[in-house]
Motif scaffolding. Sequence first.
Motif, PDB file in Angstrom:
ATOM      1  N   ALA A 462     -36.869  32.190 -69.909  1.00  0.00           N
ATOM      2  CA  ALA A 462     -37.744  32.903 -68.921  1.00  0.00           C
ATOM      3  C   ALA A 462     -39.411  32.418 -69.258  1.00  0.00           C
ATOM      4  CB  ALA A 462     -37.705  34.500 -69.210  1.00  0.00           C
ATOM      5  N   GLU A 463     -39.640  32.479 -70.752  1.00  0.00           N
ATOM      6  CA  GLU A 463     -40.705  31.992 -71.279  1.00  0.00           C
ATOM      7  C   GLU A 463     -40.691  31.612 -72.648  1.00  0.00           C
ATOM      8  OE1 GLU A 463     -45.160  33.708 -70.874  1.00  0.00           O
ATOM      9  OE2 GLU A 463     -43.874  35.034 -69.930  1.00  0.00           O
ATOM     10  N   ARG A 464     -41.640  31.016 -73.192  1.00  0.00           N
ATOM     11  CA  ARG A 464     -41.657  30.424 -74.396  1.00  0.00           C
ATOM     12  C   ARG A 464     -42.848  31.101 -75.368  1.00  0.00           C
ATOM     13  NH1 ARG A 464     -39.687  25.041 -74.007  1.00  0.00           N
ATOM     14  NH2 ARG A 464     -37.581  25.759 -74.525  1.00  0.00           N
ATOM     15  N   TYR A 465     -42.643  31.085 -76.762  1.00  0.00           N
ATOM     16  CA  TYR A 465     -43.757  31.847 -77.352  1.00  0.00           C
ATOM     17  C   TYR A 465     -43.987  30.921 -78.714  1.00  0.00           C
ATOM     18  CZ  TYR A 465     -42.965  35.523 -74.087  1.00  0.00           C
ATOM     19  OH  TYR A 465     -42.842  36.392 -73.005  1.00  0.00           O
ATOM     20  N   THR A 466     -45.093  30.884 -79.065  1.00  0.00           N
ATOM     21  CA  THR A 466     -45.454  30.336 -80.410  1.00  0.00           C
ATOM     22  C   THR A 466     -45.917  31.457 -81.305  1.00  0.00           C
ATOM     23  OG1 THR A 466     -46.335  28.275 -79.364  1.00  0.00           O
ATOM     24  CG2 THR A 466     -46.925  28.667 -81.599  1.00  0.00           C
ATOM     25  N   LEU A 467     -45.020  31.022 -82.558  1.00  0.00           N
ATOM     26  CA  LEU A 467     -45.619  32.241 -83.777  1.00  0.00           C
ATOM     27  C   LEU A 467     -46.514  31.574 -84.776  1.00  0.00           C
ATOM     28  CD1 LEU A 467     -42.204  33.606 -84.797  1.00  0.00           C
ATOM     29  CD2 LEU A 467     -43.799  34.377 -82.827  1.00  0.00           C
ATOM     30  N   TYR A 468     -47.646  32.295 -85.093  1.00  0.00           N
ATOM     31  CA  TYR A 468     -48.642  32.060 -85.854  1.00  0.00           C
ATOM     32  C   TYR A 468     -48.756  33.094 -86.848  1.00  0.00           C
ATOM     33  CZ  TYR A 468     -50.720  29.126 -81.913  1.00  0.00           C
ATOM     34  OH  TYR A 468     -50.635  28.214 -80.855  1.00  0.00           O
ATOM     35  N   ARG A 469     -48.838  32.360 -88.161  1.00  0.00           N
ATOM     36  CA  ARG A 469     -49.322  33.220 -89.450  1.00  0.00           C
ATOM     37  C   ARG A 469     -50.832  33.294 -89.472  1.00  0.00           C
ATOM     38  NH1 ARG A 469     -45.641  36.300 -91.900  1.00  0.00           N
ATOM     39  NH2 ARG A 469     -44.244  34.493 -92.402  1.00  0.00           N
ATOM     40  N   VAL A 470     -51.499  34.407 -89.258  1.00  0.00           N
ATOM     41  CA  VAL A 470     -52.750  34.618 -89.316  1.00  0.00           C
ATOM     42  C   VAL A 470     -53.427  35.797 -90.205  1.00  0.00           C
ATOM     43  CG1 VAL A 470     -52.987  33.860 -86.717  1.00  0.00           C
ATOM     44  CG2 VAL A 470     -52.975  36.439 -87.446  1.00  0.00           C
ATOM     45  N   THR A 471     -54.594  35.540 -90.521  1.00  0.00           N
ATOM     46  CA  THR A 471     -55.392  36.396 -91.452  1.00  0.00           C
ATOM     47  C   THR A 471     -56.372  37.227 -90.369  1.00  0.00           C
ATOM     48  OG1 THR A 471     -54.749  35.540 -93.459  1.00  0.00           O
ATOM     49  CG2 THR A 471     -56.592  36.983 -93.496  1.00  0.00           C
ATOM     50  N   LEU A 472     -56.301  38.585 -90.448  1.00  0.00           N
ATOM     51  CA  LEU A 472     -57.482  39.312 -89.895  1.00  0.00           C
ATOM     52  C   LEU A 472     -58.694  39.056 -90.742  1.00  0.00           C
ATOM     53  CD1 LEU A 472     -57.983  41.159 -87.444  1.00  0.00           C
ATOM     54  CD2 LEU A 472     -57.393  43.078 -88.929  1.00  0.00           C
ATOM     55  N   ARG A 473     -59.705  38.695 -89.930  1.00  0.00           N
ATOM     56  CA  ARG A 473     -61.022  38.672 -90.644  1.00  0.00           C
ATOM     57  C   ARG A 473     -61.593  40.290 -91.176  1.00  0.00           C
ATOM     58  NH1 ARG A 473     -63.537  33.625 -90.861  1.00  0.00           N
ATOM     59  NH2 ARG A 473     -62.733  32.323 -88.932  1.00  0.00           N
ATOM     60  N   PRO A 474     -62.082  40.100 -92.563  1.00  0.00           N
ATOM     61  CA  PRO A 474     -62.569  41.140 -92.877  1.00  0.00           C
ATOM     62  C   PRO A 474     -63.736  41.928 -92.431  1.00  0.00           C
ATOM     63  CG  PRO A 474     -62.858  39.599 -94.631  1.00  0.00           C
ATOM     64  CD  PRO A 474     -61.904  38.933 -93.525  1.00  0.00           C
ATOM     65  N   GLY A 475     -64.219  42.861 -92.498  1.00  0.00           N
ATOM     66  CA  GLY A 475     -65.342  43.310 -91.825  1.00  0.00           C
ATOM     67  C   GLY A 475     -65.728  42.855 -90.628  1.00  0.00           C
ATOM     68  N   LEU A 476     -64.966  43.238 -89.721  1.00  0.00           N
ATOM     69  CA  LEU A 476     -65.180  42.946 -88.327  1.00  0.00           C
ATOM     70  C   LEU A 476     -66.300  43.704 -87.655  1.00  0.00           C
ATOM     71  CD1 LEU A 476     -61.525  42.547 -86.529  1.00  0.00           C
ATOM     72  CD2 LEU A 476     -63.245  40.565 -87.012  1.00  0.00           C
ATOM     73  N   PRO A 477     -67.362  43.174 -86.761  1.00  0.00           N
ATOM     74  CA  PRO A 477     -68.197  44.003 -86.154  1.00  0.00           C
ATOM     75  C   PRO A 477     -67.639  45.165 -85.279  1.00  0.00           C
ATOM     76  CG  PRO A 477     -68.684  41.622 -85.741  1.00  0.00           C
ATOM     77  CD  PRO A 477     -67.350  41.775 -86.491  1.00  0.00           C
ATOM     78  N   ALA A 478     -68.208  46.173 -84.992  1.00  0.00           N
ATOM     79  CA  ALA A 478     -67.686  47.323 -84.332  1.00  0.00           C
ATOM     80  C   ALA A 478     -67.085  46.817 -82.997  1.00  0.00           C
ATOM     81  CB  ALA A 478     -68.635  48.332 -84.063  1.00  0.00           C
ATOM     82  N   ASN A 479     -67.910  45.913 -82.339  1.00  0.00           N
ATOM     83  CA  ASN A 479     -67.402  45.589 -80.851  1.00  0.00           C
ATOM     84  C   ASN A 479     -66.051  44.817 -80.907  1.00  0.00           C
ATOM     85  OD1 ASN A 479     -68.859  43.319 -82.054  1.00  0.00           O
ATOM     86  ND2 ASN A 479     -68.979  42.446 -79.922  1.00  0.00           N
ATOM     87  N   LEU A 480     -65.767  43.931 -82.187  1.00  0.00           N
ATOM     88  CA  LEU A 480     -64.467  43.441 -82.210  1.00  0.00           C
ATOM     89  C   LEU A 480     -63.520  44.251 -82.898  1.00  0.00           C
ATOM     90  CD1 LEU A 480     -65.623  39.781 -83.488  1.00  0.00           C
ATOM     91  CD2 LEU A 480     -64.755  40.545 -81.175  1.00  0.00           C
ATOM     92  N   GLY A 481     -63.906  45.141 -83.740  1.00  0.00           N
ATOM     93  CA  GLY A 481     -63.076  46.084 -84.259  1.00  0.00           C
ATOM     94  C   GLY A 481     -62.237  46.794 -83.158  1.00  0.00           C
ATOM     95  N   THR A 482     -62.961  47.556 -82.303  1.00  0.00           N
ATOM     96  CA  THR A 482     -62.294  48.176 -81.222  1.00  0.00           C
ATOM     97  C   THR A 482     -61.477  47.368 -80.189  1.00  0.00           C
ATOM     98  OG1 THR A 482     -64.262  48.185 -79.856  1.00  0.00           O
ATOM     99  CG2 THR A 482     -64.151  49.941 -81.293  1.00  0.00           C
ATOM    100  N   GLU A 483     -61.638  46.117 -80.318  1.00  0.00           N
ATOM    101  CA  GLU A 483     -60.634  45.481 -79.450  1.00  0.00           C
ATOM    102  C   GLU A 483     -59.290  45.378 -80.305  1.00  0.00           C
ATOM    103  OE1 GLU A 483     -61.713  41.449 -78.860  1.00  0.00           O
ATOM    104  OE2 GLU A 483     -63.769  42.101 -77.892  1.00  0.00           O
ATOM    105  N   LEU A 484     -59.064  45.847 -81.335  1.00  0.00           N
ATOM    106  CA  LEU A 484     -57.566  45.835 -81.956  1.00  0.00           C
ATOM    107  C   LEU A 484     -57.469  47.225 -82.196  1.00  0.00           C
ATOM    108  CD1 LEU A 484     -56.130  43.483 -83.750  1.00  0.00           C
ATOM    109  CD2 LEU A 484     -57.130  44.520 -85.765  1.00  0.00           C
ATOM    110  N   ALA A 485     -56.109  47.464 -81.481  1.00  0.00           N
ATOM    111  CA  ALA A 485     -55.532  48.680 -81.374  1.00  0.00           C
ATOM    112  C   ALA A 485     -53.981  48.994 -82.016  1.00  0.00           C
ATOM    113  CB  ALA A 485     -55.460  49.112 -79.909  1.00  0.00           C
ATOM    114  N   LEU A 486     -53.807  49.871 -82.861  1.00  0.00           N
ATOM    115  CA  LEU A 486     -52.474  50.090 -83.190  1.00  0.00           C
ATOM    116  C   LEU A 486     -51.714  50.800 -82.225  1.00  0.00           C
ATOM    117  CD1 LEU A 486     -50.645  50.013 -85.489  1.00  0.00           C
ATOM    118  CD2 LEU A 486     -51.606  52.268 -86.218  1.00  0.00           C
ATOM    119  N   LEU A 487     -50.669  50.213 -81.409  1.00  0.00           N
ATOM    120  CA  LEU A 487     -49.879  50.874 -80.493  1.00  0.00           C
ATOM    121  C   LEU A 487     -48.911  51.550 -81.003  1.00  0.00           C
ATOM    122  CD1 LEU A 487     -49.131  47.601 -78.132  1.00  0.00           C
ATOM    123  CD2 LEU A 487     -51.101  49.298 -78.388  1.00  0.00           C
TER     124      LEU A 487
END
Length: 493
Positions: A462-487
């Motif tokens: 159906a579809e293929r996905y790539t997995l990445y190991r990433v690090t969330l940048r510390p001290g995100l500005p408020a406008n970027l921090g609110t783009e990240l939501a805990l589901l």
Amino acid sequence: MAGERRWFAPLGSPLLVWSLLAALTFLRLLVAAWSPVSADEAYYWTWSHALAPGYLDHPPMTALWIAAGTFLCGDTALGIRLLAPLAATLGTLLLAGACRDLLATPAAVAIRAAILLNATLLLGVGAVTMTPDTPLLFFWTAALAAFGRVIATGRGAWWLAAGVAIGLAMDSKYTALLTAAGLPLWLLLTAAGRRWLFTPWPWLAAALALLLFAPVLEWNAAHAWASFIRQGGRTGDWHPARAVRYLAELVGGQAGLATPIIFVLLVCGIGRLARRAAGPGETLLVAVTLPAALVFVQHAFGDRVQANWPGLLYPACAIAAAPIARRWGRAGAMLGFALTGLVYLQSVAAPLPLPRPLDVTLMRLAGWPALAARAAAIAGPGVPLVADEYGLASELAFAGTGHAVLAAEPRWRLFTLPHPALGSVRMLLVRSTKRKDAPDPLLFSDVGRLATLDRGRPGRLAERYTLYRVTLRPGLPANLGTELALLPVPSRR
């Protein structure tokens, strides 16, 4: 009447009709419980854990229906979809009543209208899934039934029921405004309508509808009219050179969703009423259908009309088609139910080796839990999963792997979900290989590609996905921090 009885004769007694409706409802409940949850449904499920008067994409009714279903059945496929089969059953009865009252037809013709609508893929699939079209179709059918009572009884109090139904339809999807906009035309341009203008009932109905829609307006006003701009922005395009292609897609999409024979009957039925409409019920059906249909045609001169958008017109068109569906109605219903049955079978068991572009169930439903489980295993204990596409993130959360799932997109700023300040945290990012851009460097650092996973059925991609190991940048500005939501974490029962 003899012709009506012959068409209806195979159904036998009213007891058999009720038995068949009950059996159809039971079948739909089984399919709703056994079919995998689509990405859109998982996304709407996240809405139900962040209830609000509005969302970026649609008004809130879908979230409320899912919240009610999951309260009873837990965060399961049946919980998400529980109200869909039940609404289809009640809507069937309402449609038959609307046909009886609006066209003053015998019971056999009224039941025929209900059969025609149930035989469409629009209702057949909509009765086992949960999208904004599901409550929209139900509440608009309820509005037609209420108007039928207005016309049949002359009692103004039925206007109040119509106002409530229209308000709830607008709380389901904004396209309800298109059909509701035909009502002022009926009130102004017909003698039957003008008589009501000199009573308080239509005005009270309009006030009720606006009162029920007011929370959606208030939410939009508080969020820079985000939802209205998103939906209204689709109306401004004008590319007549593409009109032939888009109009062909519009007609083809409706022939597919209605099924071919029923589509012809729906068009012929409403066309016949438009030519000869005399009674108040006939003129009302034309008023709430043709102007909205013209809007969809106009839209096709600039952009693609999604196949489900005109589905709101199907209940009125089914009523209009019922009196003329003597010869072809039975064949259309048989074909429609057969096609719907194949869709049900494919969504649950997938026995048909359909080509990938034609197998909608493969693309939308297949392999989500397995994808989430494999991604969680690669992530390792305690490592959160993250996705920057809303449907994928919602599916990872709904799978309930035991891992925290975060969604990273601007749309999540508008949700009342937790926006955690996580600092420098290692995560596993899951992304479709269709995405050609790199992970957002403002959100993620130390991006390392790990693996590729497939989603689908055995031997069917159906579809293929790539997995990445990433690090969330510390001290995100408020406008970027609110783009990240805990589901949310699903609760199974």
